[in-house]
Motif scaffolding. Structure first.
Motif, PDB file in Angstrom:
ATOM      1  N   SER A 219       0.756  -1.146  -0.044  1.00 15.59           N
ATOM      2  CA  SER A 219       0.002   0.149  -0.059  1.00 15.59           C
ATOM      3  C   SER A 219       0.840   1.278   0.160  1.00 15.59           C
ATOM      4  CB  SER A 219      -0.823   0.045   1.073  1.00 15.59           C
ATOM      5  OG  SER A 219      -0.242   0.039   2.578  1.00 15.59           O
ATOM      6  N   GLN A 220       2.116   1.012   0.144  1.00 16.25           N
ATOM      7  CA  GLN A 220       2.927   2.473   0.366  1.00 16.25           C
ATOM      8  C   GLN A 220       3.589   2.764  -0.834  1.00 16.25           C
ATOM      9  OE1 GLN A 220       4.686   0.024   3.546  1.00 16.25           O
ATOM     10  NE2 GLN A 220       4.509   1.777   4.915  1.00 16.25           N
ATOM     11  N   ASP A 221       3.554   2.158  -1.928  1.00 16.12           N
ATOM     12  CA  ASP A 221       4.033   2.657  -3.189  1.00 16.12           C
ATOM     13  C   ASP A 221       3.058   2.509  -4.669  1.00 16.12           C
ATOM     14  OD1 ASP A 221       4.735   0.217  -4.052  1.00 16.12           O
ATOM     15  OD2 ASP A 221       6.826   0.294  -3.612  1.00 16.12           O
ATOM     16  N   ILE A 222       3.526   3.013  -5.773  1.00 22.46           N
ATOM     17  CA  ILE A 222       2.930   2.960  -6.758  1.00 22.46           C
ATOM     18  C   ILE A 222       2.945   1.505  -7.514  1.00 22.46           C
ATOM     19  CG2 ILE A 222       2.743   5.423  -7.379  1.00 22.46           C
ATOM     20  CD1 ILE A 222       4.689   4.864  -9.578  1.00 22.46           C
ATOM     21  N   ASP A 223       3.852   0.811  -7.009  1.00 20.81           N
ATOM     22  CA  ASP A 223       4.095  -0.673  -7.518  1.00 20.81           C
ATOM     23  C   ASP A 223       2.874  -1.363  -7.053  1.00 20.81           C
ATOM     24  OD1 ASP A 223       5.033  -2.767  -9.119  1.00 20.81           O
ATOM     25  OD2 ASP A 223       6.603  -3.212  -7.386  1.00 20.81           O
ATOM     26  N   GLY A 224       2.664  -1.350  -5.737  1.00 19.95           N
ATOM     27  CA  GLY A 224       1.465  -2.302  -5.126  1.00 19.95           C
ATOM     28  C   GLY A 224       0.327  -1.774  -5.400  1.00 19.95           C
ATOM     29  N   ILE A 225       0.188  -0.301  -5.677  1.00 19.07           N
ATOM     30  CA  ILE A 225      -1.235   0.048  -6.320  1.00 19.07           C
ATOM     31  C   ILE A 225      -1.272  -0.235  -7.630  1.00 19.07           C
ATOM     32  CG2 ILE A 225      -2.453   1.976  -6.462  1.00 19.07           C
ATOM     33  CD1 ILE A 225      -1.732   0.974  -3.417  1.00 19.07           C
ATOM     34  N   GLY A 226      -0.231  -0.323  -8.466  1.00 16.79           N
ATOM     35  CA  GLY A 226      -0.212  -0.801  -9.780  1.00 16.79           C
ATOM     36  C   GLY A 226      -0.910  -2.173  -9.924  1.00 16.79           C
ATOM     37  N   CYS A 227      -0.502  -3.169  -9.006  1.00 18.52           N
ATOM     38  CA  CYS A 227      -1.258  -4.363  -8.896  1.00 18.52           C
ATOM     39  C   CYS A 227      -2.742  -4.135  -8.718  1.00 18.52           C
ATOM     40  CB  CYS A 227      -0.598  -5.032  -8.037  1.00 18.52           C
ATOM     41  SG  CYS A 227       1.258  -5.341  -8.039  1.00 18.52           S
ATOM     42  N   ALA A 228      -3.107  -3.195  -7.854  1.00 17.54           N
ATOM     43  CA  ALA A 228      -4.569  -2.950  -7.548  1.00 17.54           C
ATOM     44  C   ALA A 228      -5.384  -2.571  -8.670  1.00 17.54           C
ATOM     45  CB  ALA A 228      -4.672  -2.272  -6.402  1.00 17.54           C
ATOM     46  N   ILE A 229      -4.684  -1.862  -9.370  1.00 16.40           N
ATOM     47  CA  ILE A 229      -5.352  -1.415 -11.001  1.00 16.40           C
ATOM     48  C   ILE A 229      -5.738  -2.397 -11.671  1.00 16.40           C
ATOM     49  CG2 ILE A 229      -5.107   0.149 -12.668  1.00 16.40           C
ATOM     50  CD1 ILE A 229      -3.348   2.165 -10.789  1.00 16.40           C
ATOM     51  N   ILE A 230      -4.599  -3.243 -12.063  1.00 13.65           N
ATOM     52  CA  ILE A 230      -4.981  -3.987 -12.888  1.00 13.65           C
ATOM     53  C   ILE A 230      -5.791  -5.477 -12.437  1.00 13.65           C
ATOM     54  CG2 ILE A 230      -2.747  -3.812 -14.281  1.00 13.65           C
ATOM     55  CD1 ILE A 230      -1.273  -5.634 -12.974  1.00 13.65           C
ATOM     56  N   ALA A 231      -5.702  -5.446 -11.226  1.00 15.41           N
ATOM     57  CA  ALA A 231      -6.489  -6.492 -10.587  1.00 15.41           C
ATOM     58  C   ALA A 231      -8.034  -6.172 -10.895  1.00 15.41           C
ATOM     59  CB  ALA A 231      -6.163  -6.693  -8.914  1.00 15.41           C
ATOM     60  N   SER A 232      -8.188  -4.914 -10.354  1.00 15.38           N
ATOM     61  CA  SER A 232      -9.481  -4.291 -10.721  1.00 15.38           C
ATOM     62  C   SER A 232     -10.015  -4.203 -11.988  1.00 15.38           C
ATOM     63  CB  SER A 232      -9.739  -2.703 -10.132  1.00 15.38           C
ATOM     64  OG  SER A 232      -9.326  -2.635  -8.850  1.00 15.38           O
ATOM     65  N   LYS A 233      -9.270  -4.258 -12.927  1.00 17.42           N
ATOM     66  CA  LYS A 233      -9.519  -4.243 -14.424  1.00 17.42           C
ATOM     67  C   LYS A 233      -9.688  -6.021 -14.711  1.00 17.42           C
ATOM     68  CE  LYS A 233     -10.400  -2.723 -18.360  1.00 17.42           C
ATOM     69  NZ  LYS A 233     -11.949  -2.700 -18.296  1.00 17.42           N
ATOM     70  N   SER A 234      -9.043  -6.759 -13.973  1.00 17.31           N
ATOM     71  CA  SER A 234      -9.112  -8.288 -14.433  1.00 17.31           C
ATOM     72  C   SER A 234     -10.303  -8.791 -13.807  1.00 17.31           C
ATOM     73  CB  SER A 234      -7.790  -8.736 -13.755  1.00 17.31           C
ATOM     74  OG  SER A 234      -6.932  -8.068 -14.602  1.00 17.31           O
ATOM     75  N   PHE A 235     -10.733  -8.777 -12.552  1.00 14.33           N
ATOM     76  CA  PHE A 235     -11.581  -9.187 -11.957  1.00 14.33           C
ATOM     77  C   PHE A 235     -12.897  -8.679 -11.532  1.00 14.33           C
ATOM     78  CE2 PHE A 235      -7.356 -11.087 -10.825  1.00 14.33           C
ATOM     79  CZ  PHE A 235      -7.401 -12.448 -11.664  1.00 14.33           C
ATOM     80  N   LYS A 236     -14.202  -8.996 -11.481  1.00 12.12           N
ATOM     81  CA  LYS A 236     -15.314  -8.354 -11.363  1.00 12.12           C
ATOM     82  C   LYS A 236     -15.551  -8.289  -9.658  1.00 12.12           C
ATOM     83  CE  LYS A 236     -18.333  -9.022 -15.346  1.00 12.12           C
ATOM     84  NZ  LYS A 236     -17.586  -8.389 -16.143  1.00 12.12           N
ATOM     85  N   ASP A 237     -15.108  -9.429  -9.259  1.00 10.38           N
ATOM     86  CA  ASP A 237     -15.319  -9.693  -7.564  1.00 10.38           C
ATOM     87  C   ASP A 237     -13.661  -9.848  -6.886  1.00 10.38           C
ATOM     88  OD1 ASP A 237     -15.972 -10.152  -5.110  1.00 10.38           O
ATOM     89  OD2 ASP A 237     -17.195 -12.112  -5.651  1.00 10.38           O
TER      90      ASP A 237
END
Length: 188
Positions: free
Chosen positions: A9-27
């Protein structure tokens, strides 16, 4: 498919993972996690049995520590559901990559340094969870370049600007804005 993502949660790399996960999975439930909290956070989900409700569990840009790694390795259901994708050399030095479900890759076969986001993106593409797009390629590349300091070598100030945006907005607003921009540019 129900997804649980533990990510830095502390840098853009971890948040980059959250961005692409949000795009990949509905739930997809995203658990933003600080560096030294990852093992305790995963353990809380195991202790409450909530972790067993998910079809896939990802840990990105972080690595679980012993003895929890051994516990997961001995739990067939968890071992089959959980995947760790990390790029930090210290995790190899600590021996945390000895399990099949832990993938620590510092650089690719062409000698390019990896990040959590670039590793997760490749995984999602390779497993048909996500469709490649120009905007996602750019975000992943800029995030990777900033996280491994290649942005200076490449003179890519867009990567630096992403980091400044994250620092200015914070985790939640950055994730919300980036998800909106990605969707807008893909739909365009």
């Amino acid at each position: 498919m129900k997804i649980l993502l533990f990510t830095h949660s502390q840098d853009i790399d971890g948040i980059g993972c959250a961005i692409i996960a949000s795009k990949s999975f509905k739930d997809c439930k995203i658990e933003p996690t600080k560096t030294f909290d990852i093992t305790n956070n995963v353990e809380k989900y195991i202790d409450s049995k909530e972790i067993y409700k998910y079809d896939k569990i990802y840990v990105t840009d972080l690595c679980i520590k012993e003895p929890l790694l051994k516990f997961i390795d001995n739990d067939k259901e968890l071992k089959d559901k959980l995947l760790v994708l990390d790029h930090h050399k210290t995790e190899i030095e600590e021996g945390n990559n000895k399990y099949d479900f832990v993938n620590i890759i510092i650089e690719n076969n062409m000698g390019v340094k990896e990040s959590g986001t670039s590793l997760f993106y490749k995984y999602l593409l390779d497993n048909n969870y996500l469709e490649e797009s120009k905007i996602l390629n750019e975000i992943v590349q800029w995030t990777r370049q900033y996280d491994v300091w290649d942005w200076q070598k490449e003179n890519n100030y867009n990567a630096k600007k992403l980091h400044i945006l994250f620092e200015t907005l914070g985790y939640k607003k950055y994730l919300e804005l980036m998800n909106y921009k990605v969707q807008y540019l893909i739909d365009k």
